[in-house]
Design an enzyme around this catalytic site. Sequence first.
Site, PDB file in Angstrom:
ATOM      1  N   PRO A 186       0.704  -1.174   0.032  1.00  0.00           N
ATOM      2  CA  PRO A 186       0.068   0.007   0.159  1.00  0.00           C
ATOM      3  C   PRO A 186       0.822   1.244  -0.130  1.00  0.00           C
ATOM      4  O   PRO A 186       1.707   1.361   0.825  1.00  0.00           O
ATOM      5  CB  PRO A 186      -0.738   0.067   1.337  1.00  0.00           C
ATOM      6  CG  PRO A 186      -0.569  -1.403   2.227  1.00  0.00           C
ATOM      7  CD  PRO A 186       0.303  -2.027   1.115  1.00  0.00           C
ATOM      8  N   ASN A 187       0.196   2.102  -0.898  1.00  0.00           N
ATOM      9  CA  ASN A 187       0.832   3.419  -0.856  1.00  0.00           C
ATOM     10  C   ASN A 187       2.127   3.586  -1.897  1.00  0.00           C
ATOM     11  O   ASN A 187       2.620   4.977  -2.114  1.00  0.00           O
ATOM     12  CB  ASN A 187       1.172   4.142   0.531  1.00  0.00           C
ATOM     13  CG  ASN A 187      -0.260   4.422   1.351  1.00  0.00           C
ATOM     14  OD1 ASN A 187      -1.068   4.969   0.732  1.00  0.00           O
ATOM     15  ND2 ASN A 187      -0.395   3.803   2.517  1.00  0.00           N
ATOM     16  N   ARG A 238       5.453  12.280  -2.777  1.00  0.00           N
ATOM     17  CA  ARG A 238       5.403  12.456  -1.242  1.00  0.00           C
ATOM     18  C   ARG A 238       6.631  11.837  -0.491  1.00  0.00           C
ATOM     19  O   ARG A 238       7.085  10.930  -0.673  1.00  0.00           O
ATOM     20  CB  ARG A 238       3.915  11.797  -0.707  1.00  0.00           C
ATOM     21  CG  ARG A 238       2.637  12.331  -1.227  1.00  0.00           C
ATOM     22  CD  ARG A 238       2.141  13.558  -0.707  1.00  0.00           C
ATOM     23  NE  ARG A 238       1.539  14.479  -1.905  1.00  0.00           N
ATOM     24  CZ  ARG A 238       0.282  14.121  -1.942  1.00  0.00           C
ATOM     25  NH1 ARG A 238      -0.296  12.787  -1.292  1.00  0.00           N
ATOM     26  NH2 ARG A 238      -0.495  14.791  -2.651  1.00  0.00           N
ATOM     27  N   TYR A 241      11.414   8.759   1.227  1.00  0.00           N
ATOM     28  CA  TYR A 241      11.403   7.718  -0.013  1.00  0.00           C
ATOM     29  C   TYR A 241      12.127   8.039  -1.121  1.00  0.00           C
ATOM     30  O   TYR A 241      11.996   7.211  -2.209  1.00  0.00           O
ATOM     31  CB  TYR A 241       9.905   7.224  -0.195  1.00  0.00           C
ATOM     32  CG  TYR A 241       9.289   6.795   1.175  1.00  0.00           C
ATOM     33  CD1 TYR A 241       9.554   5.766   1.779  1.00  0.00           C
ATOM     34  CD2 TYR A 241       8.100   7.610   1.835  1.00  0.00           C
ATOM     35  CE1 TYR A 241       8.858   4.975   2.904  1.00  0.00           C
ATOM     36  CE2 TYR A 241       7.718   6.998   2.953  1.00  0.00           C
ATOM     37  CZ  TYR A 241       8.164   5.994   3.451  1.00  0.00           C
ATOM     38  OH  TYR A 241       7.585   5.348   4.637  1.00  0.00           O
ATOM     39  N   ASN A 267       8.189  -5.638  -1.206  1.00  0.00           N
ATOM     40  CA  ASN A 267       7.979  -4.510  -0.412  1.00  0.00           C
ATOM     41  C   ASN A 267       6.520  -4.616  -0.003  1.00  0.00           C
ATOM     42  O   ASN A 267       5.699  -3.817  -0.575  1.00  0.00           O
ATOM     43  CB  ASN A 267       8.485  -3.166  -1.225  1.00  0.00           C
ATOM     44  CG  ASN A 267       8.487  -2.013  -0.009  1.00  0.00           C
ATOM     45  OD1 ASN A 267       7.842  -2.373   1.073  1.00  0.00           O
ATOM     46  ND2 ASN A 267       9.149  -1.026  -0.487  1.00  0.00           N
ATOM     47  N   ALA A 312       3.176  -0.985   4.590  1.00  0.00           N
ATOM     48  CA  ALA A 312       2.546  -1.267   5.965  1.00  0.00           C
ATOM     49  C   ALA A 312       2.147  -2.995   6.167  1.00  0.00           C
ATOM     50  O   ALA A 312       2.019  -3.131   7.746  1.00  0.00           O
ATOM     51  CB  ALA A 312       1.358  -0.327   6.064  1.00  0.00           C
ATOM     52  N   ASP A 350       1.688 -15.965   6.032  1.00  0.00           N
ATOM     53  CA  ASP A 350       1.117 -17.355   5.952  1.00  0.00           C
ATOM     54  C   ASP A 350       1.274 -17.810   4.157  1.00  0.00           C
ATOM     55  O   ASP A 350       1.766 -18.901   3.804  1.00  0.00           O
ATOM     56  CB  ASP A 350      -0.301 -17.693   6.333  1.00  0.00           C
ATOM     57  CG  ASP A 350      -0.474 -17.658   7.584  1.00  0.00           C
ATOM     58  OD1 ASP A 350       0.430 -17.837   8.469  1.00  0.00           O
ATOM     59  OD2 ASP A 350      -1.518 -17.630   8.253  1.00  0.00           O
ATOM     60  N   GLU A 401      12.725  -9.604   1.095  1.00  0.00           N
ATOM     61  CA  GLU A 401      11.864  -8.448   1.484  1.00  0.00           C
ATOM     62  C   GLU A 401      12.637  -7.355   1.571  1.00  0.00           C
ATOM     63  O   GLU A 401      13.891  -7.192   1.923  1.00  0.00           O
ATOM     64  CB  GLU A 401      11.562  -8.787   3.124  1.00  0.00           C
ATOM     65  CG  GLU A 401      11.115  -7.645   3.728  1.00  0.00           C
ATOM     66  CD  GLU A 401      10.981  -7.732   5.457  1.00  0.00           C
ATOM     67  OE1 GLU A 401      11.397  -9.047   5.769  1.00  0.00           O
ATOM     68  OE2 GLU A 401      10.363  -6.782   6.105  1.00  0.00           O
ATOM     69  N   HIS A 455      12.831  -2.908   1.722  1.00  0.00           N
ATOM     70  CA  HIS A 455      12.258  -1.700   2.280  1.00  0.00           C
ATOM     71  C   HIS A 455      13.334  -0.471   1.409  1.00  0.00           C
ATOM     72  O   HIS A 455      14.470  -0.728   1.757  1.00  0.00           O
ATOM     73  CB  HIS A 455      12.191  -1.531   3.566  1.00  0.00           C
ATOM     74  CG  HIS A 455      11.292  -2.683   4.369  1.00  0.00           C
ATOM     75  ND1 HIS A 455       9.976  -2.635   4.189  1.00  0.00           N
ATOM     76  CD2 HIS A 455      11.619  -3.805   5.024  1.00  0.00           C
ATOM     77  CE1 HIS A 455       9.467  -3.617   4.732  1.00  0.00           C
ATOM     78  NE2 HIS A 455      10.554  -4.619   5.060  1.00  0.00           N
ATOM     79  N   ILE A 456      12.663   0.538   1.021  1.00  0.00           N
ATOM     80  CA  ILE A 456      13.164   1.602   0.710  1.00  0.00           C
ATOM     81  C   ILE A 456      13.929   2.395   1.883  1.00  0.00           C
ATOM     82  O   ILE A 456      15.302   2.651   1.588  1.00  0.00           O
ATOM     83  CB  ILE A 456      12.413   2.697  -0.115  1.00  0.00           C
ATOM     84  CG1 ILE A 456      11.663   1.915  -1.342  1.00  0.00           C
ATOM     85  CG2 ILE A 456      12.986   4.130  -0.401  1.00  0.00           C
ATOM     86  CD1 ILE A 456      10.221   2.632  -1.759  1.00  0.00           C
ATOM     87  N   SER A 457      13.249   2.567   2.991  1.00  0.00           N
ATOM     88  CA  SER A 457      13.965   3.406   3.963  1.00  0.00           C
ATOM     89  C   SER A 457      14.567   2.100   4.937  1.00  0.00           C
ATOM     90  O   SER A 457      14.043   1.038   4.641  1.00  0.00           O
ATOM     91  CB  SER A 457      12.848   4.032   4.832  1.00  0.00           C
ATOM     92  OG  SER A 457      11.834   3.145   5.491  1.00  0.00           O
ATOM     93  N   ARG A 479      13.957   4.132  12.091  1.00  0.00           N
ATOM     94  CA  ARG A 479      12.650   4.797  12.192  1.00  0.00           C
ATOM     95  C   ARG A 479      11.760   4.492  13.686  1.00  0.00           C
ATOM     96  O   ARG A 479      12.175   3.744  14.352  1.00  0.00           O
ATOM     97  CB  ARG A 479      11.694   4.486  10.821  1.00  0.00           C
ATOM     98  CG  ARG A 479      12.582   4.850   9.658  1.00  0.00           C
ATOM     99  CD  ARG A 479      11.920   4.683   8.428  1.00  0.00           C
ATOM    100  NE  ARG A 479      10.391   5.482   8.488  1.00  0.00           N
ATOM    101  CZ  ARG A 479       9.462   5.489   7.773  1.00  0.00           C
ATOM    102  NH1 ARG A 479       9.840   4.503   6.763  1.00  0.00           N
ATOM    103  NH2 ARG A 479       8.392   6.197   7.701  1.00  0.00           N
TER     104      ARG A 479
END
Length: 146
Positions: free
Chosen positions: A11-12, A19, A24, A73, A76, A86, A97, A99-101, A106
Amino acid sequence: MTKPIYILNGPNLNRLGKREPEIYGRTTLAEVEAMCREAAGDRPLRFHQSNAEHEIIGWIHEATDEGAGIIINPAAFTFTSIAILDALKMFPGPIIELHISNIHRREAIYHNSLVSKTATAVIAGLGANGYGVAVGAMLTLLQTRG
Ligand code: CA2
């Protein structure tokens, strides 16, 4: 036929580059996809993004039937989705897995990834370039497996 690598985005992430560039970056998701295709060379890719958990689960099931590896990625859903965990547990190939950040730098809500419990490897904090790094690493993992 060469099986595809699935690159799944939660999501997002469709808002990437538009943004919060201080977290990001300014690269859009379309540019990320182009970067991944470049890094993949001849290996086919299926690149998807959804804001809906069930769609991501559907693609993980499809990858389980047809895919060589998954780069995900989950955004959330990383921290909330036992359903995605699962589904990933059923996938027999390598899972990265991404993640950009750097989620560990964080706030505490970003520290406990459920998805990491099933990931072969985790990449975090390299910005959008992490996707290219992940594709390169996935190609190496797939070569090693034969
Ligand atoms: O760093 C990452 O890649 C994250 O997976 C991004 C997620 C966040 O929940 C994770 O903790 C870390 C959030 C994605 C939000 O996407 C945006 C895209 C553009 C602008 C703002 C947010």
